[in-house]
Write a protein that holds these residues in place. Structure first.
Motif, short mmCIF file in Angstrom:
data_model
loop_
_atom_site.label_atom_id
_atom_site.label_comp_id
_atom_site.label_asym_id
_atom_site.label_seq_id
_atom_site.Cartn_x
_atom_site.Cartn_y
_atom_site.Cartn_z
N UNK A 50 -1.03 54.79 30.29
CA UNK A 50 -0.68 55.44 31.55
C UNK A 50 -1.70 55.11 32.65
N UNK A 51 -2.95 55.00 32.26
CA UNK A 51 -3.99 54.63 33.22
C UNK A 51 -3.72 53.25 33.82
N UNK A 52 -3.18 52.34 33.00
CA UNK A 52 -2.87 51.00 33.49
C UNK A 52 -1.78 51.02 34.54
N UNK A 53 -0.99 52.12 34.57
CA UNK A 53 0.07 52.27 35.58
C UNK A 53 -0.39 53.10 36.77
N UNK A 100 1.62 58.87 40.76
CA UNK A 100 1.02 57.53 40.68
C UNK A 100 1.97 56.45 41.21
N UNK A 101 3.14 56.88 41.68
CA UNK A 101 4.08 55.94 42.27
C UNK A 101 5.07 55.32 41.31
N UNK A 102 5.16 55.85 40.09
CA UNK A 102 6.10 55.33 39.10
C UNK A 102 7.48 55.93 39.35
N UNK A 103 8.47 55.09 39.50
CA UNK A 103 9.82 55.56 39.79
C UNK A 103 10.74 55.55 38.58
#
Length: 324
Positions: A131-134, A260-263
């Protein structure tokens, strides 16, 4: 080395196969090989700081094996492996099947068995780095994962871990499992697959994923990919692939992913709680076939055995697709 029908056959023992799969898993890990090695080094430092009594109880395999949900659980005969029976779930019935088929040198499970099942929670820290990588801050993910890891450890504690292994011992069947290594392979494959393409809508992502042979086969048996949360018409935004790290993580992660901007999230299974949280966070969720996703990861491992002349016999939900 010898030739088998024009294919170079490198003689491999069971432990060598496990080592190969582990190295492949590390090379495709979100943390990178160096990142995984840092985790092993941390465990070694922790081990060295313990008292002699605590060192005696410490699982020393964890100093060398970064994926404790995987391993070799019975070696009835340490021989060169030429023919393997591979399944997503291996239970006593599949061990009996191996005996009935004959000429099976090794049974390989995907989902953890034996000690690997008991230690499933150990690999879940990988999710924090994923998740940190995202873009989700590491401190937030670690905080959310702490409770979930404890819950998983508690839930697997009461399971009859040794049932399959005990059967294999009684019937003198070689057996091992490769879980996180295979999941890492599938995650990296899908990441590379999607990065080579540009998408606007969720439906475009789904259509592209259906091109992958394992998912094509899953559609034929009524278990194909679908949009579980959101709509195919929604814009996909940043895409995250959640397919490794032991088992399902914290349901509260979806709000943090959205921040974090994940859609769009691509997963292989979703609990009711996770579905609800994803809906509240307005994160689209593409649900892939669980068995097809596991088959994808295992196929990428099995291809390496096929290259060396090993015959792969598929069972128990494993759809064999060769990319050799």
């Amino acid at each position: 080395m010898r030739l088998v029908i024009g294919v170079a056959f490198l003689e491999m023992k069971i432990q060598e196969i496990h080592s190969l799969f582990t190295k492949m898993g590390m090379a495709n890990d979100f943390r990178g090989t160096d990142g995984v090695q840092k985790v092993l080094d941390y465990k070694k430092a922790k081990f060295q700081s313990l008292s002699l009594k605590d060192q005696d109880e410490f699982d020393k395999e964890s100093l060398e094996n970064p994926y404790l949900d995987s391993g070799v659980y019975n070696i009835a005969e340490d021989k060169d492996i030429k023919r393997v029976l591979v399944g997503i779930d291996i239970g006593p019935e599949e061990i009996l099947l191996a005996r009935a088929l004959g000429n099976i040198d090794l049974v390989i499970a995907h989902h953890p068995i034996g000690k690997g099942l008991a230690q499933l929670a150990d690999v879940m820290d990988l999710q924090a780095d994923m998740y940190n990588s995202y873009g989700v801050p590491i401190n937030i993910v670690e905080g959310l994962m702490r409770e979930k890891i404890s819950d998983v450890a508690r839930s697997v504690h009461a399971i009859n871990h040794q049932r399959t292994v005990d059967t294999a011992k009684l019937l003198s069947v070689n057996v091992m499992a490769s879980h996180t290594s295979a999941d890492n392979m599938a995650s990296r494959f899908l990441t590379n697959f999607l990065e080579m393409r540009k998408f606007t809508r969720v439906g475009e992502v789904l259509t592209a994923l259906k091109e992958i042979p394992e998912y094509k086969e899953s559609i034929k048996i009524g278990a194909g990919p679908c949009v579980l949360v959101g709509s195919p018409e929604n814009r996909c935004g940043k895409i995250a692939i959640e397919m490794t790290g032991g088992t399902e993580g914290s349901a509260k992660i979806y709000e943090k992913m959205a921040h974090a901007g994940i859609g769009t999230s691509i997963v292989m299974h979703v609990s009711g709680e996770h579905k609800k949280e994803a809906e509240m966070a307005n994160v689209n969720v593409i649900l892939m076939s669980h068995m097809a996703s596991d088959s994808l990861g295992m196929n990428l491992l099995m291809d390496e055995l096929q290259k060396q002349g090993v015959e792969i016999v598929a069972c128990s939900g494993f759809t064999r697709v060769s990319r050799v």
